[in-house]
Design a protein around this motif. Structure first.
Motif, PDB file in Angstrom:
ATOM      1  N   MET A  44      43.604 -35.672   8.066  1.00  0.00           N
ATOM      2  CA  MET A  44      43.097 -34.837   6.991  1.00  0.00           C
ATOM      3  C   MET A  44      42.174 -33.818   7.583  1.00  0.00           C
ATOM      4  N   ASN A  45      42.369 -32.545   7.279  1.00  0.00           N
ATOM      5  CA  ASN A  45      41.539 -31.471   7.807  1.00  0.00           C
ATOM      6  C   ASN A  45      40.589 -31.016   6.721  1.00  0.00           C
ATOM      7  N   VAL A  46      39.368 -30.858   7.125  1.00  0.00           N
ATOM      8  CA  VAL A  46      38.347 -30.377   6.197  1.00  0.00           C
ATOM      9  C   VAL A  46      37.659 -29.221   6.845  1.00  0.00           C
ATOM     10  N   SER A  47      37.517 -28.126   6.152  1.00  0.00           N
ATOM     11  CA  SER A  47      36.851 -26.939   6.700  1.00  0.00           C
ATOM     12  C   SER A  47      35.923 -26.381   5.659  1.00  0.00           C
ATOM     13  N   GLU A  48      34.899 -25.737   6.116  1.00  0.00           N
ATOM     14  CA  GLU A  48      33.922 -25.133   5.210  1.00  0.00           C
ATOM     15  C   GLU A  48      34.457 -23.793   4.735  1.00  0.00           C
ATOM     16  N   SER A  49      34.161 -23.485   3.510  1.00  0.00           N
ATOM     17  CA  SER A  49      34.573 -22.193   2.931  1.00  0.00           C
ATOM     18  C   SER A  49      33.646 -21.121   3.422  1.00  0.00           C
ATOM     19  N   THR A  50      34.229 -19.998   3.928  1.00  0.00           N
ATOM     20  CA  THR A  50      33.424 -18.900   4.465  1.00  0.00           C
ATOM     21  C   THR A  50      33.349 -17.710   3.536  1.00  0.00           C
ATOM     22  N   GLY A  51      34.061 -17.765   2.445  1.00  0.00           N
ATOM     23  CA  GLY A  51      34.017 -16.615   1.534  1.00  0.00           C
ATOM     24  C   GLY A  51      35.102 -16.742   0.502  1.00  0.00           C
ATOM     25  N   PRO A  52      35.152 -15.831  -0.418  1.00  0.00           N
ATOM     26  CA  PRO A  52      36.167 -15.879  -1.465  1.00  0.00           C
ATOM     27  C   PRO A  52      37.557 -15.749  -0.914  1.00  0.00           C
ATOM     28  N   ARG A 101      29.593 -34.023   3.552  1.00  0.00           N
ATOM     29  CA  ARG A 101      29.783 -35.466   3.412  1.00  0.00           C
ATOM     30  C   ARG A 101      31.233 -35.695   2.992  1.00  0.00           C
ATOM     31  N   LEU A 102      31.969 -36.349   3.845  1.00  0.00           N
ATOM     32  CA  LEU A 102      33.397 -36.549   3.589  1.00  0.00           C
ATOM     33  C   LEU A 102      33.614 -37.572   2.487  1.00  0.00           C
ATOM     34  N   ALA A 103      34.594 -37.282   1.664  1.00  0.00           N
ATOM     35  CA  ALA A 103      34.962 -38.216   0.602  1.00  0.00           C
ATOM     36  C   ALA A 103      36.173 -39.027   1.038  1.00  0.00           C
ATOM     37  N   GLU A 104      36.387 -40.131   0.326  1.00  0.00           N
ATOM     38  CA  GLU A 104      37.546 -40.966   0.617  1.00  0.00           C
ATOM     39  C   GLU A 104      38.837 -40.171   0.371  1.00  0.00           C
ATOM     40  N   PRO A 105      39.832 -40.246   1.253  1.00  0.00           N
ATOM     41  CA  PRO A 105      41.096 -39.530   1.053  1.00  0.00           C
ATOM     42  C   PRO A 105      41.863 -40.129  -0.125  1.00  0.00           C
ATOM     43  N   THR A 106      42.563 -39.261  -0.785  1.00  0.00           N
ATOM     44  CA  THR A 106      43.395 -39.723  -1.918  1.00  0.00           C
ATOM     45  C   THR A 106      44.686 -40.316  -1.393  1.00  0.00           C
ATOM     46  N   GLN A 107      45.371 -41.030  -2.304  1.00  0.00           N
ATOM     47  CA  GLN A 107      46.634 -41.635  -1.911  1.00  0.00           C
ATOM     48  C   GLN A 107      47.650 -40.578  -1.494  1.00  0.00           C
ATOM     49  N   LYS A 108      47.611 -39.409  -2.168  1.00  0.00           N
ATOM     50  CA  LYS A 108      48.528 -38.322  -1.837  1.00  0.00           C
ATOM     51  C   LYS A 108      48.309 -37.847  -0.404  1.00  0.00           C
ATOM     52  N   GLU A 109      47.021 -37.728  -0.047  1.00  0.00           N
ATOM     53  CA  GLU A 109      46.713 -37.293   1.321  1.00  0.00           C
ATOM     54  C   GLU A 109      47.138 -38.357   2.330  1.00  0.00           C
ATOM     55  N   LEU A 110      46.941 -39.609   1.991  1.00  0.00           N
ATOM     56  CA  LEU A 110      47.359 -40.676   2.901  1.00  0.00           C
ATOM     57  C   LEU A 110      48.861 -40.684   3.085  1.00  0.00           C
ATOM     58  N   ASP A 111      49.617 -40.461   1.959  1.00  0.00           N
ATOM     59  CA  ASP A 111      51.079 -40.454   2.080  1.00  0.00           C
ATOM     60  C   ASP A 111      51.575 -39.304   2.925  1.00  0.00           C
ATOM     61  N   ALA A 112      50.791 -38.206   2.964  1.00  0.00           N
ATOM     62  CA  ALA A 112      51.198 -37.039   3.747  1.00  0.00           C
ATOM     63  C   ALA A 112      51.006 -37.251   5.239  1.00  0.00           C
ATOM     64  N   PRO A 130      51.324 -39.005   8.994  1.00  0.00           N
ATOM     65  CA  PRO A 130      52.382 -39.727   9.710  1.00  0.00           C
ATOM     66  C   PRO A 130      52.149 -41.230   9.656  1.00  0.00           C
ATOM     67  N   LEU A 131      53.202 -41.993   9.854  1.00  0.00           N
ATOM     68  CA  LEU A 131      53.117 -43.456   9.782  1.00  0.00           C
ATOM     69  C   LEU A 131      52.142 -44.023  10.799  1.00  0.00           C
ATOM     70  N   GLU A 132      52.204 -43.507  12.029  1.00  0.00           N
ATOM     71  CA  GLU A 132      51.317 -44.012  13.073  1.00  0.00           C
ATOM     72  C   GLU A 132      49.848 -43.796  12.702  1.00  0.00           C
ATOM     73  N   LYS A 133      49.563 -42.632  12.111  1.00  0.00           N
ATOM     74  CA  LYS A 133      48.191 -42.320  11.743  1.00  0.00           C
ATOM     75  C   LYS A 133      47.700 -43.234  10.632  1.00  0.00           C
ATOM     76  N   ARG A 134      48.612 -43.478   9.633  1.00  0.00           N
ATOM     77  CA  ARG A 134      48.213 -44.378   8.551  1.00  0.00           C
ATOM     78  C   ARG A 134      47.946 -45.800   9.046  1.00  0.00           C
ATOM     79  N   LEU A 135      48.796 -46.264   9.979  1.00  0.00           N
ATOM     80  CA  LEU A 135      48.569 -47.606  10.557  1.00  0.00           C
ATOM     81  C   LEU A 135      47.255 -47.674  11.315  1.00  0.00           C
ATOM     82  N   GLU A 136      46.960 -46.588  12.009  1.00  0.00           N
ATOM     83  CA  GLU A 136      45.700 -46.540  12.762  1.00  0.00           C
ATOM     84  C   GLU A 136      44.492 -46.605  11.827  1.00  0.00           C
TER      85      GLU A 136
END
Length: 345
Positions: free
Chosen positions: A1-9, A37-48, A50-56
């Motif tokens: 999951m990638n999180v980035s700060e908003s720099t402008g409109p 502060r990171l929030a818990e990922p949603t199920q949709k994000e988890l399903d997106a 890869p399998l290896e990443k989810r297992l990890e």
């Protein structure tokens, strides 16, 4: 999951604007800078993902949970161990206190028993029956063996018993019995084989003052010099004192005619004006004794130690020791009319 700060409109998107939980919540840091502060990922994000990443991620979550349970278990273990140590310490202290109290109680009980035995034995010394008095003498000897603190008091009691039960002064020397009565002889035997004194006795105490048992006990406790064994003036002809320990004893004016003093230790004793006529002195240690005015007529003295013994003009020496002339040759002047025997080469 990638999180980035908003720099402008221009860099914002509809999903990001509609999903504040996924974008996170900004909060000021300690230095004034904003952090996400990171929030818990949603199920949709988890399903997106890869399998290896989810297992990890699942494995990491499982390990984090296990670590939390392990930490809690260790904490409880430490608490239980500490509680156990505290309980053990309190139990040990209680046990030590009970043991100390038991020992004190036992010592008090034993002391009470010794006191009862001592009182009864002293009372029996005044019995009209000789066999009872003799038994009381040996009972006191047993008490002296069991109780060091009563040893001096018992010694003084037995010495007083001998002084009070020997023949009276009114009895002429020719009428004296050939040997002491059985109870007096028993007291002399006990005194002769008594254990060593707990303190070094004074060699010249001066006039002797008879002490009560309590005075003797109190003097010993206060670490005062222990008075010497006092047998002054006793009249016990024929007494059997073989190997007796009478070092430093006060035997001034004692009647010891015909006494058996073989191998006895009389070192430093006061034998002034004592009657030793006909006594057996084989191997007797008389070194440092005061023989002023003593009567040694007819003594049988072989291997007798006389080094540093003091005597006077009134001392009567036997022929077996060379008489007065022979003793003068072995002595040196020591005051007016007094002499001291030299150490043999």
């Amino acid at each position: 999951m990638n999180v980035s700060e908003s720099t402008g409109p221009a860099g914002s998107s509809d999903d990001d604007a509609d999903s504040p939980a996924r974008a996170g919540v900004e909060s000021p840091g300690a230095s004034g800078r904003r952090r996400v502060r990171l929030a818990e990922p949603t199920q949709k994000e988890l399903d997106a993902l890869p399998l290896e990443k989810r297992l990890e991620l699942l494995e990491q979550r499982r390990q984090s949970r296990h670590q939390w349970f392990n930490s809690v278990g260790i904490l409880f273990g430490v608490l239980f161990t500490a509680a156990g140590l505290i309980v053990t310490s309190l139990t040990w202290r209680t046990g030590q206190e009970e043991l100390r109290n038991a020992r004190e109680g036992l010592a008090t009980a034993q002391e009470g028993q010794v006191t009862d035995r001592y009182t009864k034995a002293v009372e029996q010394l005044s019995s009209s029956r000789r066999d009872v008095r003799t038994a009381a003498v040996y009972a006191l000897e047993r008490i002296a063996t069991d109780s060091d603190r009563d040893r001096i008091a018992i010694r003084d009691v037995l010495a007083a018993f001998v002084r009070e039960n020997d023949p009276a002064r009114t009895v002429r020397n020719d009428d004296l019995p050939k040997e002491p009565d059985s109870d007096v002889q028993a007291a002399l035997t006990v005194l002769a084989r008594r254990p060593a004194e707990p303190q070094r006795p004074v060699s010249r105490p001066g006039p002797y003052k008879t002490r009560t048992a309590e005075e003797a006990r109190r003097g010993l406790q206060e670490n005062r010099p222990v008075p010497v064994l006092d047998l002054h003036g006793v009249r016990v002809p024929g007494a059997r004192l073989l190997g007796a320990n009478l070092a430093g004893a006060n035997l001034e004016g004692a009647g010891l005619s015909g006494a058996f003093l073989d191998l006895a230790i009389l070192k430093g004793a006061n034998l002034s004006d004592a009657d030793l006529s006909g006594a057996q002195l084989v191997g007797t240690d008389l070194s440092g004794t005061d023989l002023s005015g003593a009567n040694l007529t007819g003594v049988f003295a072989t291997f007798t130690t006389l080094a540093h013994a003091e005597w006077s003009e009134e001392t009567v020496w036997p022929k077996g020791l060379g008489g007065r002339k022979g003793m003068l040759a072995r002595s040196e002047p020591f005051g007016e009319g007094r002499y001291r025997i030299r150490q043999p080469p």
